[in-house]
Write an enzyme that holds these catalytic residues in place. Structure first.
Site, PDB file in Angstrom:
ATOM      1  N   HIS A 129      27.743  42.385  41.569  1.00  0.00           N
ATOM      2  CA  HIS A 129      28.830  43.196  41.010  1.00  0.00           C
ATOM      3  C   HIS A 129      28.918  44.562  41.686  1.00  0.00           C
ATOM      4  CE1 HIS A 129      28.550  40.468  37.240  1.00  0.00           C
ATOM      5  NE2 HIS A 129      29.366  39.973  38.140  1.00  0.00           N
TER       6      HIS A 129
ATOM      7  N   HIS B 258      34.997  31.065  40.084  1.00  0.00           N
ATOM      8  CA  HIS B 258      33.999  30.673  39.067  1.00  0.00           C
ATOM      9  C   HIS B 258      33.826  31.890  38.156  1.00  0.00           C
ATOM     10  CE1 HIS B 258      33.268  27.803  42.269  1.00  0.00           C
ATOM     11  NE2 HIS B 258      32.464  27.096  41.489  1.00  0.00           N
TER      12      HIS B 258
ATOM     13  N   SER C 160      32.394  39.409  36.348  1.00  0.00           N
ATOM     14  CA  SER C 160      33.241  39.760  37.497  1.00  0.00           C
ATOM     15  C   SER C 160      34.732  39.911  37.133  1.00  0.00           C
ATOM     16  CB  SER C 160      33.060  38.752  38.631  1.00  0.00           C
ATOM     17  OG  SER C 160      33.221  37.427  38.178  1.00  0.00           O
TER      18      SER C 160
ATOM     19  N   GLY D   3      37.172  25.529  40.561  1.00  0.00           N
ATOM     20  CA  GLY D   3      37.374  26.686  41.431  1.00  0.00           C
ATOM     21  C   GLY D   3      37.510  26.315  42.895  1.00  0.00           C
TER      22      GLY D   3
ATOM     23  N   ASP E 107      31.684  32.425  43.274  1.00  0.00           N
ATOM     24  CA  ASP E 107      30.389  32.708  42.633  1.00  0.00           C
ATOM     25  C   ASP E 107      29.922  31.430  41.948  1.00  0.00           C
ATOM     26  OD1 ASP E 107      28.220  34.001  41.551  1.00  0.00           O
ATOM     27  OD2 ASP E 107      29.368  35.012  39.968  1.00  0.00           O
TER      28      ASP E 107
HETATM   29  C1  LIG Z   1      27.551  32.311  38.104  1.00  0.00           C
HETATM   30  S1  LIG Z   1      28.685  31.936  36.817  1.00  0.00           S
HETATM   31  C2  LIG Z   1      30.022  33.015  37.100  1.00  0.00           C
HETATM   32  C3  LIG Z   1      29.790  34.444  36.800  1.00  0.00           C
HETATM   33  C4  LIG Z   1      30.960  35.329  37.072  1.00  0.00           C
HETATM   34  N1  LIG Z   1      31.565  35.123  38.376  1.00  0.00           N
HETATM   35  C5  LIG Z   1      30.526  36.782  36.970  1.00  0.00           C
HETATM   36  O1  LIG Z   1      30.163  37.371  37.996  1.00  0.00           O
HETATM   37  O2  LIG Z   1      30.577  37.319  35.858  1.00  0.00           O
HETATM   38  C6  LIG Z   1      29.373  30.410  37.350  1.00  0.00           C
HETATM   39  C7  LIG Z   1      30.469  29.874  36.431  1.00  0.00           C
HETATM   40  O3  LIG Z   1      31.114  28.802  37.114  1.00  0.00           O
HETATM   41  C8  LIG Z   1      31.466  27.808  36.159  1.00  0.00           C
HETATM   42  N2  LIG Z   1      31.657  26.586  36.948  1.00  0.00           N
HETATM   43  C9  LIG Z   1      30.768  25.640  37.317  1.00  0.00           C
HETATM   44  N3  LIG Z   1      31.346  24.772  38.173  1.00  0.00           N
HETATM   45  C10 LIG Z   1      32.619  25.189  38.362  1.00  0.00           C
HETATM   46  C11 LIG Z   1      33.709  24.729  39.164  1.00  0.00           C
HETATM   47  N4  LIG Z   1      33.589  23.653  39.948  1.00  0.00           N
HETATM   48  N5  LIG Z   1      34.856  25.425  39.122  1.00  0.00           N
HETATM   49  C12 LIG Z   1      34.997  26.518  38.339  1.00  0.00           C
HETATM   50  N6  LIG Z   1      34.016  27.006  37.555  1.00  0.00           N
HETATM   51  C13 LIG Z   1      32.831  26.352  37.569  1.00  0.00           C
HETATM   52  C14 LIG Z   1      30.333  27.822  35.176  1.00  0.00           C
HETATM   53  O4  LIG Z   1      30.764  27.295  33.921  1.00  0.00           O
HETATM   54  C15 LIG Z   1      29.980  29.314  35.124  1.00  0.00           C
HETATM   55  O5  LIG Z   1      30.675  29.956  34.083  1.00  0.00           O
END
Ligand SMILES: C[S@@+](CC[C@H](N)C(=O)[O-])C[C@H]1O[C@@H](n2cnc3c(N)ncnc32)[C@H](O)[C@@H]1O
Length: 280
Positions: free
Chosen positions: A19, A42, A100, A144, A164
């Site tokens: 971040h 994500h 994020s 994503g 992410d």
């Molecule tokens: C590391 S976390 C994201 C944190 C966020 N970017 C932040 O910095 O606050 C990853 C997220 O991706 C989601 N996720 C997993 N596979 C995914 C996909 N194929 N497409 C979109 N989201 C996905 C999960 O449910 C999770 O909430």
């Protein structure tokens, strides 16, 4: 199968690192008047209660934002990040941690567009609640990786794609390399940021090789670790690949990461990296 829930990890060392870097990319995008798009592939739930049972279970945030929040002497480069965290805790007591999407929206202007994708249905509903009524903010319950096709290139022809991934599936490194290639093919001048966990050195070398072979433009590699290379209990740190980084990011990143590392690794373990993976 979606097993990953970010609430267990919100505000940890990796979040602080990713971040803090993210805010530098957004500050740079905001220097020009022209609007831009941020695609957060994500997104997570956007805002995390550190008193939630899942946060309380791991308490990972204590060794992350817990070590930074009140620490004196933070460099000016970190201020946009610290301001974003403080904005969620107006009484000065650390209780909520912004994800994020929330950090991005705070640094973006009213005319800049934020596109958020979150595949987990419950997390996506929580994200929608956090952004209820927010303008120029679109939230999609979709994959994503597939969203790159739907939302790139942006009509503004300026922007950042932040990938992410959860790293809860096999070949996530392969998937993010393919995502980098696809994002670049669809939007050659766009900035792309890919977060990754630091794994075994051989896996990291293979990842760097595949990125170098991907035909990408200027690419900067940033890392922050708080454990030595042979540490295998859990992740020892993380990195961010920045394709088409803003001018001067490498000069900003070195002192920023050094300060963060000093704060996050009181035992002096691990270290930082700020290197060109692909030179111009
Ligand atoms: C590391 S976390 C994201 C944190 C966020 N970017 C932040 O910095 O606050 C990853 C997220 O991706 C989601 N996720 C997993 N596979 C995914 C996909 N194929 N497409 C979109 N989201 C996905 C999960 O449910 C999770 O909430």
């Amino acid at each position: 199968m979606l097993s990953y829930r970010h609430h267990f990890h919100a505000g940890n060392v990796s979040d602080v690192f990713k971040h803090a870097v993210l805010t530098r990319l957004l500050v740079a995008l905001g220097r020009k008047d022209k609007p831009y798009q941020v695609l957060d592939t994500h997104a997570g739930i956007g805002l995390y209660d550190l008193d939630h049972p899942w946060s309380r279970k791991t308490e990972e945030w204590r060794k992350g934002i817990g070590r930074i929040f009140d620490r004196p002497g933070a460099p000016a480069l970190l201020q946009p990040y610290l301001d974003a965290v403080l904005a969620e805790n107006p009484d000065g007591q650390l209780r909520h941690y912004p994800g994020s999407p929330r950090i991005a929206r705070r640094l973006m202007r009213a005319t800049d567009r934020l596109v958020l994708c979150e595949l987990n249905k419950d997390d996506c509903a929580a994200l929608k609640a956090v952004f209820s009524g927010a303008r120029h903010t679109a939230i999609h319950n979709q994959d994503g990786f597939q969203s790159l096709r739907a939302f790139l290139p942006p009509k503004e022809r300026r922007g950042l794609t932040f990938v992410d991934a959860a790293f809860d599936q096999a070949d996530e490194f392969g998937r993010i390399v393919r995502a980098a290639k696809e994002a670049h093919a669809r939007f050659a001048t766009g900035m792309v940021a890919l977060w990754y966990p630091l794994m075994a050195p051989s896996a990291m070398e293979a990842f760097a090789r595949s990125l170098r072979a991907a035909g990408l433009p200027k690419t900067l590699q940033l890392e922050l670790s708080v454990h030595p290379e042979n540490f295998s209990d859990h992740i020892r740190g993380s990195g961010m690949i920045v394709i088409n980084p803003p001018f001067g990011l490498e000069r900003e990143a070195a002192p920023l990461l050094e300060w963060l590392w000093q704060a996050l690794s009181p035992e002096g373990r691990g270290g930082t990296r700020c290197e060109w993976l692909v030179q111009e």
